[in-house]
Design a protein around this motif. Sequence first.
Motif, PDB file in Angstrom:
ATOM      1  N   VAL A 203      -2.698  11.752  -7.640  1.00 14.13           N
ATOM      2  CA  VAL A 203      -1.480  12.162  -6.923  1.00 14.13           C
ATOM      3  C   VAL A 203      -0.401  11.120  -7.182  1.00 14.13           C
ATOM      4  CG1 VAL A 203      -2.628  13.468  -5.092  1.00 14.13           C
ATOM      5  CG2 VAL A 203      -2.301  11.004  -4.807  1.00 14.13           C
ATOM      6  N   LYS A 204       0.836  11.555  -6.998  1.00 13.90           N
ATOM      7  CA  LYS A 204       1.963  10.633  -7.198  1.00 13.90           C
ATOM      8  C   LYS A 204       2.903  10.707  -6.003  1.00 13.90           C
ATOM      9  CE  LYS A 204       4.591  13.927  -9.984  1.00 13.90           C
ATOM     10  NZ  LYS A 204       3.854  15.102  -9.481  1.00 13.90           N
ATOM     11  N   ASP A 205       3.803   9.775  -5.949  1.00 13.95           N
ATOM     12  CA  ASP A 205       4.727   9.666  -4.830  1.00 13.95           C
ATOM     13  C   ASP A 205       5.392  11.025  -4.552  1.00 13.95           C
ATOM     14  OD1 ASP A 205       5.908   8.090  -2.883  1.00 13.95           O
ATOM     15  OD2 ASP A 205       7.727   7.820  -4.080  1.00 13.95           O
ATOM     16  N   GLY A 206       5.352  11.429  -3.296  1.00 15.08           N
ATOM     17  CA  GLY A 206       6.002  12.688  -2.918  1.00 15.08           C
ATOM     18  C   GLY A 206       5.084  13.901  -2.929  1.00 15.08           C
ATOM     19  N   ASP A 207       3.881  13.745  -3.471  1.00 12.58           N
ATOM     20  CA  ASP A 207       2.947  14.882  -3.494  1.00 12.58           C
ATOM     21  C   ASP A 207       2.456  15.198  -2.086  1.00 12.58           C
ATOM     22  OD1 ASP A 207       3.091  15.314  -6.183  1.00 12.58           O
ATOM     23  OD2 ASP A 207       1.175  14.347  -6.681  1.00 12.58           O
ATOM     24  N   GLU A 208       2.005  16.449  -1.912  1.00 13.75           N
ATOM     25  CA  GLU A 208       1.410  16.842  -0.631  1.00 13.75           C
ATOM     26  C   GLU A 208      -0.052  17.239  -0.866  1.00 13.75           C
ATOM     27  OE1 GLU A 208       3.232  19.470   2.672  1.00 13.75           O
ATOM     28  OE2 GLU A 208       1.807  20.777   1.641  1.00 13.75           O
ATOM     29  N   VAL A 209      -0.931  16.536  -0.172  1.00 15.00           N
ATOM     30  CA  VAL A 209      -2.354  16.867  -0.211  1.00 15.00           C
ATOM     31  C   VAL A 209      -2.651  17.698   1.034  1.00 15.00           C
ATOM     32  CG1 VAL A 209      -4.711  15.913  -0.102  1.00 15.00           C
ATOM     33  CG2 VAL A 209      -2.944  14.747  -1.454  1.00 15.00           C
ATOM     34  N   GLU A 210      -3.444  18.734   0.873  1.00  9.78           N
ATOM     35  CA  GLU A 210      -3.751  19.592   2.027  1.00  9.78           C
ATOM     36  C   GLU A 210      -5.260  19.786   2.159  1.00  9.78           C
ATOM     37  OE1 GLU A 210      -1.772  23.367   1.905  1.00  9.78           O
ATOM     38  OE2 GLU A 210      -2.844  24.119   3.666  1.00  9.78           O
ATOM     39  N   ILE A 211      -5.759  19.657   3.369  1.00 12.60           N
ATOM     40  CA  ILE A 211      -7.163  19.989   3.645  1.00 12.60           C
ATOM     41  C   ILE A 211      -7.145  21.332   4.354  1.00 12.60           C
ATOM     42  CG2 ILE A 211      -9.334  19.269   4.674  1.00 12.60           C
ATOM     43  CD1 ILE A 211      -8.171  16.476   4.946  1.00 12.60           C
ATOM     44  N   ARG A 212      -7.765  22.326   3.734  1.00 10.97           N
ATOM     45  CA  ARG A 212      -7.694  23.693   4.258  1.00 10.97           C
ATOM     46  C   ARG A 212      -9.085  24.216   4.555  1.00 10.97           C
ATOM     47  NH1 ARG A 212      -4.637  28.088   4.690  1.00 10.97           N
ATOM     48  NH2 ARG A 212      -2.754  26.918   4.218  1.00 10.97           N
ATOM     49  N   LEU A 213      -9.240  24.800   5.719  1.00 10.64           N
ATOM     50  CA  LEU A 213     -10.508  25.437   6.089  1.00 10.64           C
ATOM     51  C   LEU A 213     -10.629  26.773   5.357  1.00 10.64           C
ATOM     52  CD1 LEU A 213     -12.894  25.387   8.332  1.00 10.64           C
ATOM     53  CD2 LEU A 213     -11.474  27.099   9.448  1.00 10.64           C
TER      54      LEU A 213
ATOM     55  N   MET B 293       2.729   4.150  -2.852  1.00 19.93           N
ATOM     56  CA  MET B 293       3.054   5.568  -3.038  1.00 19.93           C
ATOM     57  C   MET B 293       2.864   6.304  -1.726  1.00 19.93           C
ATOM     58  SD  MET B 293       1.757   6.892  -6.675  1.00 19.93           S
ATOM     59  CE  MET B 293       0.035   6.607  -6.414  1.00 19.93           C
ATOM     60  N   SER B 294       3.850   7.081  -1.363  1.00 20.67           N
ATOM     61  CA  SER B 294       3.781   7.798  -0.092  1.00 20.67           C
ATOM     62  C   SER B 294       3.330   9.247  -0.333  1.00 20.67           C
ATOM     63  CB  SER B 294       5.153   7.774   0.577  1.00 20.67           C
ATOM     64  OG  SER B 294       5.097   8.545   1.735  1.00 20.67           O
ATOM     65  N   ILE B 295       2.204   9.574   0.236  1.00 25.34           N
ATOM     66  CA  ILE B 295       1.635  10.917   0.077  1.00 25.34           C
ATOM     67  C   ILE B 295       1.505  11.539   1.465  1.00 25.34           C
ATOM     68  CG2 ILE B 295      -0.312  12.255  -0.819  1.00 25.34           C
ATOM     69  CD1 ILE B 295       0.970  10.481  -2.971  1.00 25.34           C
ATOM     70  N   LYS B 296       1.928  12.782   1.601  1.00 23.48           N
ATOM     71  CA  LYS B 296       1.734  13.488   2.867  1.00 23.48           C
ATOM     72  C   LYS B 296       0.412  14.240   2.807  1.00 23.48           C
ATOM     73  CE  LYS B 296       6.496  14.034   4.257  1.00 23.48           C
ATOM     74  NZ  LYS B 296       7.692  14.835   4.197  1.00 23.48           N
ATOM     75  N   VAL B 297      -0.423  14.019   3.810  1.00 21.52           N
ATOM     76  CA  VAL B 297      -1.688  14.771   3.898  1.00 21.52           C
ATOM     77  C   VAL B 297      -1.541  15.775   5.035  1.00 21.52           C
ATOM     78  CG1 VAL B 297      -4.173  14.668   4.270  1.00 21.52           C
ATOM     79  CG2 VAL B 297      -3.016  12.806   3.053  1.00 21.52           C
ATOM     80  N   LYS B 298      -1.594  17.031   4.677  1.00 18.43           N
ATOM     81  CA  LYS B 298      -1.437  18.108   5.662  1.00 18.43           C
ATOM     82  C   LYS B 298      -2.834  18.571   6.077  1.00 18.43           C
ATOM     83  CE  LYS B 298       0.874  22.586   6.008  1.00 18.43           C
ATOM     84  NZ  LYS B 298       1.526  23.634   5.224  1.00 18.43           N
ATOM     85  N   LEU B 299      -3.059  18.587   7.375  1.00 18.34           N
ATOM     86  CA  LEU B 299      -4.387  18.938   7.888  1.00 18.34           C
ATOM     87  C   LEU B 299      -4.393  20.356   8.438  1.00 18.34           C
ATOM     88  CD1 LEU B 299      -4.971  15.619   9.860  1.00 18.34           C
ATOM     89  CD2 LEU B 299      -5.927  16.205   7.637  1.00 18.34           C
TER      90      LEU B 299
ATOM     91  N   VAL C 257       0.246   8.691   4.005  1.00 16.53           N
ATOM     92  CA  VAL C 257      -0.670   7.627   3.565  1.00 16.53           C
ATOM     93  C   VAL C 257      -0.265   7.144   2.168  1.00 16.53           C
ATOM     94  CG1 VAL C 257      -2.612   8.576   4.885  1.00 16.53           C
ATOM     95  CG2 VAL C 257      -2.295   9.249   2.489  1.00 16.53           C
ATOM     96  N   ASN C 258      -0.980   6.101   1.718  1.00 17.54           N
ATOM     97  CA  ASN C 258      -0.843   5.641   0.338  1.00 17.54           C
ATOM     98  C   ASN C 258      -2.145   5.915  -0.390  1.00 17.54           C
ATOM     99  OD1 ASN C 258       1.835   4.377   0.327  1.00 17.54           O
ATOM    100  ND2 ASN C 258       0.919   2.992   1.825  1.00 17.54           N
ATOM    101  N   GLY C 259      -2.059   6.297  -1.651  1.00 21.91           N
ATOM    102  CA  GLY C 259      -3.273   6.530  -2.416  1.00 21.91           C
ATOM    103  C   GLY C 259      -2.937   7.016  -3.814  1.00 21.91           C
ATOM    104  N   ARG C 260      -3.892   6.799  -4.741  1.00 22.44           N
ATOM    105  CA  ARG C 260      -3.655   7.221  -6.129  1.00 22.44           C
ATOM    106  C   ARG C 260      -4.327   8.554  -6.451  1.00 22.44           C
ATOM    107  NH1 ARG C 260      -1.565   3.250  -9.233  1.00 22.44           N
ATOM    108  NH2 ARG C 260      -1.569   1.148  -8.378  1.00 22.44           N
ATOM    109  N   ASN C 261      -5.264   8.929  -5.609  1.00 23.41           N
ATOM    110  CA  ASN C 261      -5.907  10.232  -5.823  1.00 23.41           C
ATOM    111  C   ASN C 261      -6.277  10.841  -4.469  1.00 23.41           C
ATOM    112  OD1 ASN C 261      -8.503   9.271  -4.993  1.00 23.41           O
ATOM    113  ND2 ASN C 261      -8.761   8.353  -7.022  1.00 23.41           N
TER     114      ASN C 261
END
Lengths: 90, 259
Positions: free
Chosen positions: A75-85, A1-7, A23-27
Amino acid sequence: MSIKVKLHPVLHKFTQGQGVIEVNGRNTGQCLREVEKMFPAVREEIRDKRGRLRSYYSVLVNSKYTYPKQLSTPVKDGDEVEIRLIAPGG
Amino acid sequence: MRPGCDRAAHYRLTESDLIRYGRQVLYGGFGEEGQKRLKCSHVVVAGLGGLGCPASIYLTCAGIGHITLVDCDYVELSNLNRQILHYEENIGMEKPASAAEKLARLNSTTRITTIFERITEENARQIIREADLVIDGMDNFGTRFILNKACVAEGIPFIHGGIYGLFGQITTILPGKTPCLACIFPEVPSHRSIFPVFGVTPALIAVLQVMEAIKLLAGFGRLLAGRMLCFNGETMDFVYHDLRRNPDCKICGRRKDEH
């Protein structure tokens, strides 16, 4: 699964300027660990000595806050994870 | 809606008011009625730093009838890149007094009250009790959470703002209707005490806070209620995040009494 992690931009200095890492990941926790493997300095910045996410960072999935499951939201394929200050000043 | 609408009927605008505020009275949906609502409103500005200074300037310009300024610090040289109500000659002065002096010259019809005290669990409710809304100008989340709790307890809207470097965030908290600060951040964010900031960042967030205050007090427009607006000054991006109430929130949750 391809997940975009936005920093958040304050983290870019730890990723050679990259703002989005795929990255790849399930959560969310798995995805962050993948980023930390690639850029260990990110881990130093976002986690405390016990490995917990520092209180001034939020994790969002598709622009939604993930409390109280910041590191275990699925998370699932295509989701965007974001780490926000979280901006503290005034 | 809590803000001073009920009292507005008892206020009238003077000829001078109609000239001073004429350009904003022209705005559709605001008008003389909106101006009367501002005139009878009481706003607490909690913190007179980078956010609180520009916020109180624009509240005063807009014709808020009564503003209470709260801070426990003295003016320092390192404040002057962003705290635009404090001048070089004010270094060493209590911040509320320094700010009040300029605001009184800006608009003599606005009543200014100063409180030189640290906001604590013990005094927070007393400080905000008579207010129609509270502007968050704090520089730390510990005190923000005290204010958030007090605003929820008193049913007073709380307009949150926060900044870091060129980044900022803002949301409007309406107790009982929107998520409170503790719903959004269940753990009090604990930062390093000194962090970067350009003066323009709190200036931008502060004017957005005042825009929210004007709409809320006058009763028009769409608020940032249940939405967090985040600003990135490096890229000039504004993004919104939807916020959800936490039923288990220890401050405003429906189940808090069962804990």
